[in-house]
Structure formats: structure tokens, C-alpha cells
Write an enzyme that holds these catalytic residues in place. Structure first.
Site, PDB file in Angstrom:
ATOM      1  N   CYS A 420       0.833  -1.206   0.000  1.00 30.24           N
ATOM      2  CA  CYS A 420       0.000   0.000   0.000  1.00 30.24           C
ATOM      3  C   CYS A 420       0.863   1.250   0.000  1.00 30.24           C
ATOM      4  CB  CYS A 420      -0.894   0.025   1.224  1.00 30.24           C
ATOM      5  SG  CYS A 420      -2.188  -1.160   1.099  1.00 30.24           S
ATOM      6  N   ASP A 493     -12.523  -2.525 -26.698  1.00 32.64           N
ATOM      7  CA  ASP A 493     -13.163  -3.826 -26.467  1.00 32.64           C
ATOM      8  C   ASP A 493     -14.676  -3.668 -26.328  1.00 32.64           C
ATOM      9  OD1 ASP A 493     -10.876  -5.407 -26.467  1.00 32.64           O
ATOM     10  OD2 ASP A 493     -10.432  -4.908 -24.375  1.00 32.64           O
TER      11      ASP A 493
END
Ligand SMILES: Cc1cc2nc3c(=O)[nH]c(=O)nc-3n(C[C@H](O)[C@H](O)[C@H](O)COP(=O)(O)OP(=O)(O)OC[C@H]3O[C@@H](n4cnc5c(N)ncnc54)[C@H](O)[C@@H]3O)c2cc1C
Length: 757
Positions: A420, A493
Site C-alpha cells: 500500500c 473492447d
């Protein structure tokens, strides 16, 4: 990070304009990189015409590439970013260069080398009817149209050249030479063409000596080019010119080669400019008003050493400009430069003959043209033939470049965490997000504007969700353009499925760096992506960003479609034709670009194709009854076609001759430059039914070339093909073409048959 090494960018020099002086600046920094310094070249044109060879190019003695310096490989050689854009303002308050059509570009130092344009273009009619010789690229396009017009003329044609300096005289002679050659090739007489040269002084070439003036007057007379001295033109109309005495002269076309003038926007930036609008600079080529601004070439007025506007001086100013930029950025004292007073001018007469001019001395001969040609070609080789560069192992930056805060930030980079902790800092992120303006949609319940753990969107009744994700590493050193292409690639796409894009989540990896650099990279990348998302009415609803070794970016996109609207790969029907909407070649071209082997104009055209959204094409395919559709990306044309044939249980015949190919792709393939993905894609050749000698066809390797933001490939019922193609062209997909047809025998594994009709 700075490309040259793995240390963070500490200072930014932005070079505005790819003029003659900046050629040397780029070369200098290629040979003497300053670790921690990033160069960005922003240029309106990607190819700089070399002024010395311009008349020879017009006369037809040189090809385009012989007379132009390709800025893209040169910039890459210098590890400089190259932005193809026009600068139209400077924001000193925020240290930004303002360009048309892209976000502001941060600078610590600026160097301006944008040349000049012919003056007096404001007179009535000049805008419409005069052809200014600068900007040269635009002139060259008009020149091609003009040669067609003149060689096709049926009646007398009057060509006027306005400007009696070296540029005007050379232009008149070169133009005449070329036109006469073209007419001769057509077996036409040149009697119908007359050329007149107009100048407002009492003699031509007023800045040269009397001998030179005499020699040129003689040449012009011999060639029947009429000289009109003391003619200040005050108006240009479609078929005539008016001078200040009220005389009217016939002119069917007017070439405008008057004294240099400066673009108007400079005067509004706050920079000191002289009475004519040129940037005043001191002996260090540094602005007299802003110490972090430098200027050279036509656009600069050196206060202590006024000189004529000429390519020679722009070239000479290059090396001292480069050294002073390097010194300024490292806080070293600058060095004064004093240009020589006299220089040898070799002015051509159009026919491989030149007249030499230096103070009170002059000579002429064909041998002088040969010497000029040799000098000019040697100059060009300096910038067009680039040596291989060895990378320095452990470069260190000059600590003088960085202030205390920057040094602190640099030491912290080495200790960045993974996990993180690798996230881009929250303040940087929120500053970037605050600057972005995503579109809003009613079906987005919780989006970017509402700080929540996840985005929430509605799925309207009867609609299906269509989802896709794409993420890849940047292949160009321009985060804004990369962001746009990555967004187009990801959206493609959805459009290939015939769906509407609803929302997108971004994922970005930004190179480690000091805070303002990280923020800028993130902002530029996100701005690019957002421009594309907004244009397709797709709401950016969230994302994730982290720091890493190199810039990578992608989007997860959610689309919506009615069930019957969805286009799949699997529906091909025998008798359908295959339509492809974009040309092939991005894989080989960008592999070549990395090796500095691709021409700037090829890459520029490839980028334009990648920036073209497949949205309208997707709907067009659907409307024309597409039975199957996909977008052509990493697996190359064959890879994606085979996905269609296998899932449809059909075979296809593909015509190699019909494949649309990007400029430069065949040249690069000929030199065996392929994308690193090519080899994997070639494995799919087993789907081709005995290609025989067609493996040697020049287009064959492009079947396997991976595409980034490639076109749509669709199977369309044959009866609809003509209308579909016409509409695609209207929708600005100029490369669209039928590349083959679907047949019925879908049993075999080898279901692609190649032909070359
Ligand atoms: C017909 C003709 C013949 C000539 N012949 C000779 C000759 O034989 N010898 C000689 O010494 N001189 C010659 N000259 C003069 C010569 O062309 C100029 O002096 C020279 O080109 C100036 O060089 P520069 O480096 O200042 O700018 P340029 O070479 O003009 O380059 C300017 C660059 O800046 C870019 N640019 C411009 N505006 C912007 C913007 N707003 N944002 C971003 N980029 C921008 C352009 O795309 C270009 O790359 C001739 C001129 C003409 C018109």
C-alpha cells in the site's frame, strides 16, 4: 525519472520550436547529458527544413528527407520528450508553457527558437490570396498545389514573388527552374508563365554588396524574371496586386517572402520584445526580462549584436545557447557569445549554380554550388545520422540544481515502500483529481466526486453489463498522448462488442520522483485518458495509482448493451466480407521508434491512427448487420481473425494485397525490425492453409504485427459491405477496406487461406 539515468527529474528545460539553434542544443545534451535534467521539445512541425537547402528542395535538387531534419529521432537521441504541438502562450506565474490542444507543460527554464514568418501579411487580401513562404511545411503543401495549378494552366499565368531579399530572389529562381522542368517533362512550352519579383527598396538584396546585387540582377534578367523595385505592395487580390502608387499588376498566384516578423502572442507573455516583437536577449542569449528564458534564431533580437534574420546565425547560436542552458540549470556563470559580423553567404540561382557574398566581395560559379551542396549535406548528416550512445553507469546529478526540499525528497525516494505504501501520496492524488473534470451521468450513483470505498452505478432495466480491462506500459515519452491511447485501447473492447461505454476505473503506475513531477505525470496521463473518456460519454468513477519503475496505465471499463445488440467474435456467416478499419503497423513502427530508426512523420501518423476512437466504427458495423466483430490488438490481425474463425466454425480467405499498411511499416520490416511480440504471434501461422510462396509476400509479416489501439475487424453481409465502407469513410476511418471473405468449410484447423489478388 529522467530517461538518461535512474535519478529523478529535478529540473525541466522546455525547448519551444525545433529551429536551427535547437538542433545543436539537442545534440549537445545527447553528448553531455546532465543527470536530473529533463528536456522537452515542443514543436509545431516534426521535420525542420534546413534553410540552406530549401531553395534546392523547391528547385527539385533534393528529396524531402535530404533537406529536412527529422526532430523525433534527434530528440530521442538527446533523451528529450518530443511534443508535437503549437505553443501559444507562457504562464510565468505557474511556470507553464501553454500549447493548443494539450495540458500546460511545466518548465524551470525555457529556450525559444520558433523562427519567424514573413511580415506585412496583414494587408488586405494577403490572408486569402498570398502564399507565405513560412511556416515552411504549410508552404510546401501549397507549393505542391501551385505546381499542379500552373502546369495545368491553359492560359497565360502570372506568378508574383513579393520580397527582394535573398529569400525572395532564391525563391523566384528556384520556382522558375522547377516549373520549367515540370513543363518540359510534359512537352509543354513555358511561354505562358511569367514571373515578377517585387521589392519595396530601391534595389534587390539590399543587405548584400553591390557586386552581388549586380550579379543577381543579371541572372534575373537573363531568365526573364522582371524586377520591380520601389514597389510596396498594399493589397493582394485573386488576379492582381496593388502597390502604394496605385499601380495594378497581374498576379494569378503570389509567393510572399517579405522581411521576417514575429508571432503576435509573444508580446502578450510579459517577455521583453523589441519594436518588431522579437524577444530581446543579452550576450548570453538570455531574455532581458526573464533570466530563466533564452532565445535564439530569427525570434531573438540580440541587443548588443543586431544581425540579419538568417539560418546561418541561428545555426551559430546553437552551441553557445546549449552551453548556457546547461550552465544556467546547474547555477554556473553564463558565457557571453558574440556572433561574427561578416559571413560567407552562398546564394543559389536555381540551376545548381551559386553566387558567393561576403562584405564587399563576390564570386560565382557552378563549383560554388557544389561546395555549398557539400557543406549543407555535411551539416545534415550531423543531425540525421546519429551515433549509438553508451549509457553512463551511475550518473550523479549536480546538487546545485536542487534546493534543500528537493534533496530531502530525493533521499526519501530510495526508501519508498512496496504494498500500500507504493501508492501515490493522497495529497498529490487529490490535487490531481480536483483538476480533472469527468463527465457525469445519471446512472452513476457514486462516482469520483463522492469519496466512498467503491463506485456505484445503475444497470438500466433490460441492459447487460459488458466489461473489459487493459493495462500496459508507456511506449512513448508523452504521458498525455499515452493516456489518450491507453483509454482508446481499453474502450475499444467495449465498442467492438457493440456496447455503449458507461464508466471506467483507472489504474496508473507513475515513475518514482519528486512530488511535483509525480503529480505532473499523473495529471498529464489522466488528462489524456479523461479527454477520451469524456468524448465517449464514459464517466471516470475511480481508480488506483501507485509509484513504480516506469509509467504504465490502464482502465477497467464497464459498458451497457441490449442483449440483441451485442456483437461477438463467433457469429461469422459464409458469404460475409471482412472489413478492417485501421491500417496495420504499430508494432514494427514503435519498435523502430525505440531504436531511432522510424521517421517522425510515420510515428506521427501512427499516433493519429491510435488516437482514433473505435466508437463510431462499432456502431456503424452493428448498423450494417455485422455478424461478428473484434478489435485488432496484441495478437495481430491473424491472431484476432483466428479467434473469430475458430469460434464461428468458419474459414476465411484473406487478400494480402488489400491489407491497409501504415507508412513506414514495410520499410521497417524490410530491415527486420519487429515488435518483441511478433515471434509469439507468428506461432499462429499454423492456422494458415499452405501459404506457399505467399510467405515471401511483403505484407505477410504484418499479419503478426501486434497493434496498440488497432482498428475493428468485422464480418459484414456482402450486400451491406459497400454502404458500410462508405459510412466508415464518412465517419473518418480513411483506411477502412475489405480484406477478405468468409467461407463455409470451418472444420479444418487451417482455416485461413491467403491470396494476393
Ligand atoms: C526562401 C527562403 C530561403 C532562405 N534561404 C536561406 C539560406 O540559404 N541561408 C540562410 O542562412 N537563411 C536562409 N533563409 C532564412 C532562414 O530560413 C531563417 O533565418 C531560419 O530558418 C531561421 O531559423 P530559426 O532556427 O530561427 O527557425 P526555423 O528554422 O524557422 O524553425 C522554427 C521552428 O519552430 C517551430 N515553431 C514555430 N512556431 C512554433 C510554436 N508557436 N510552437 C512550437 N513550435 C513552433 C517550427 O515548427 C520550426 O520547427 C531563407 C528563408 C527563406 C524564406
Amino acid at each position: 525519472m529522467n530517461n538518461a539515468n535512474n535519478i529523478p527529474v529535478i529540473k525541466d528545460i522546455v525547448l519551444i520550436g525545433g529551429g536551427h539553434s535547437h538542433l545543436s542544443v539537442l545534440k549537445y545534451f545527447a553528448m553531455h547529458p546532465v543527470p536530473g535534467l529533463r528536456l522537452t521539445l515542443i514543436t509545431r512541425d516534426l521535420h525542420t527544413p534546413y534553410s540552406g537547402m530549401l531553395p534546392g528542395y523547391i528547385a527539385g535538387h533534393y528529396q524531402y528527407d535530404e533537406a529536412h531534419i527529422d526532430l523525433r529521432p534527434l530528440a530521442q537521441f538527446a533523451q528529450a520528450r518530443i511534443y508535437h504541438a503549437e505553443v501559444n502562450d507562457l504562464d510565468f506565474e505557474n511556470s507553464n508553457v501553454i500549447c493548443a490542444g494539450r495540458p500546460p507543460v511545466h518548465f524551470d527554464f525555457i529556450s525559444i527558437n520558433i523562427g519567424s514568418k514573413p511580415g506585412a501579411l496583414h494587408i488586405p487580401g494577403a490572408d486569402n490570396f498570398a502564399i507565405p513562404v513560412k511556416p515552411i511545411d504549410r508552404f510546401l503543401t501549397q507549393w505542391d498545389q501551385l505546381t499542379d495549378k500552373i502546369t495545368g494552366a491553359k492560359n497565360d499565368f502570372h506568378l508574383a514573388v513579393v520580397g527582394g531579399g535573398a529569400g525572395g530572389v532564391e525563391m523566384a529562381l528556384a520556382t522558375q527552374y522547377r516549373l520549367f522542368q515540370l513543363l518540359q517533362q510534359q512537352n509543354r512550352s513555358n511561354d505562358f508563365l511569367s514571373i515578377d519579383l517585387y521589392c519595396d527598396s530601391d534595389r534587390i538584396l539590399p543587405t548584400h554588396n553591390k557586386q552581388v546585387q549586380k550579379r543577381f540582377s543579371h541572372v534575373l534578367q537573363q531568365r526573364n524574371i522582371k524586377i520591380h523595385i520601389n514597389h510596396r505592395i498594399k493589397e493582394v487580390q485573386q488576379s492582381y496586386l496593388l502597390n502604394t502608387n496605385g499601380d495594378q499588376h497581374p498576379a494569378d498566384a503570389v509567393l510572399w517572402v517579405t522581411n521576417a516578423s514575429a508571432p503576435a502572442w509573444l508580446a502578450n507573455t510579459g517577455l521583453d520584445v523589441d519594436a518588431e516583437g522579437f524577444i530581446t536577449v543579452n550576450d548570453y542569449l538570455q531574455s532581458t526580462s526573464h533570466e530563466n528564458v533564452f532565445a535564439a534564431g530569427d525570434i531573438a533580437a540580440v541587443v548588443n549584436h543586431p544581425r540579419p534574420k538568417s539560418g546561418v546565425f541561428a545555426v551559430r547560436q546553437g552551441p553557445p545557447l546549449a552551453r548556457n542552458l546547461a550552465r544556467a540549470v546547474q547555477k554556473k556563470p553564463l558565457k557571453a557569445f558574440s556572433p561574427q559580423k561578416n559571413f560567407l553567404g552562398l546564394i543559389s540561382t536555381g540551376d545548381k549554380y551559386a553566387i558567393a557574398s561576403r562584405s564587399n566581395w563576390s564570386l560565382e560559379g557552378a563549383w560554388l554550388w557544389k561546395i555549398k551542396d557539400w557543406i549543407d549535406r555535411r551539416f545534415m548528416d550531423n543531425f540525421n545520422i546519429l551515433p549509438e550512445m553508451a549509457q553512463e553507469e551511475t550518473p550523479r546529478f549536480n546538487h546545485a540544481m536542487a534546493d534543500k526540499q528537493t534533496l530531502h525528497e530525493i533521499s526519501a525516494i530510495a526508501m519508498r515502500c512496496g504494498g500500500c505504501g507504493a501508492k501515490v501520496g493522497s495529497t498529490v492524488l487529490s490535487r490531481v483529481v480536483n483538476r480533472l473534470q469527468p463527465i457525469t451521468r445519471d446512472d452513476v450513483v457514486i462516482g469520483l466526486a463522492d469519496p466512498d470505498d467503491a463506485a456505484v452505478t445503475e444497470v438500466p432495466a433490460g441492459k447487460l453489463i459488458v466489461q473489459s480491462v487493459d493495462y500496459f506500459r508507456s511506449f512513448i515519452d508523452d504521458p498525455y498522448i499515452f493516456g489518450q491511447i491507453a483509454a482508446n485501447h481499453a474502450l475499444s473492447d467495449i465498442f467492438a462488442m457493440g456496447a455503449e461505454a458507461q464508466s471506467a476505473m483507472a489504474i496508473a503506475t507513475i515513475p518514482y520522483g519528486i512530488e511535483n513531477q509525480v503529480e505532473d505525470q499523473l495529471f498529464q496521463t489522466m488528462s489524456g485518458a479523461l479527454d477520451v473518456l469524456n468524448a465517449s460519454n464514459t464517466a471516470l468513477v475511480g481508480g488506483h495509482s501507485s509509484e513504480g519503475a516506469e509509467l504504465s496505465f490502464g482502465l477497467s471499463v464497464t459498458g451497457l448493451a441490449n442483449r440483441e445488440q451485442v456483437m461477438r467474435k463467433s457469429g461469422m456467416q459464409a458469404g460475409d466480407v471482412l472489413i478492417l478499419t485501421k491500417a496495420l503497423g504499430t508494432g514494427t513502427l514503435f519498435a523502430a521508434d525505440m531504436r531511432l530508426k522510424a521517421k517522425g512523420r510515420w510515428i506521427d501518423a501512427a499516433l493519429k491512427s491510435m488516437l482514433l476512437s473505435n466508437q463510431a466504427a462499432g456502431f456503424c458495423m452493428h448498423d450494417h448487420g455485422a455478424t461478428a466483430c473484434t478489435d485488432v490488438t496484441g495478437f495481430g490481425l491473424l491472431g484476432h481473425l483466428v479467434e473469430m474463425t475458430r469460434s464461428s466454425g468458419k474459414s476465411v480467405t484473406l487478400d494480402l494485397n488489400s491489407l491497409p499498411i501504415m507508412d513506414g511499416a514495410l520499410e521497417m520490416i524490410k530491415t527486420s525490425i519487429f515488435s518483441s511480440l511478433q515471434e509469439q504471434n507468428v506461432r499462429l501461422r499454423r492456422a494458415i492453409k499452405d501459404p506457399g510462396e505467399l510467405t515471401a509476400h511483403k505484407h505477410f509479416p504484418l499479419l503478426f504485427d501486434p497493434q496498440t489501439s488497432g482498428g475493428l475487424l468485422a464480418a459484414i453481409p456482402a450486400d451491406n459491405a459497400k454502404a458500410c465502407l462508405a459510412e466508415l469513410k464518412e465517419l473518418a476511418y480513411p483506411a477502412s477496406v475489405v480484406i477478405g471473405k468468409v467461407t463455409d468449410d470451418g472444420e479444418s484447423l487451417e482455416n485461413v487461406t491467403l491470396i494476393a489478388d
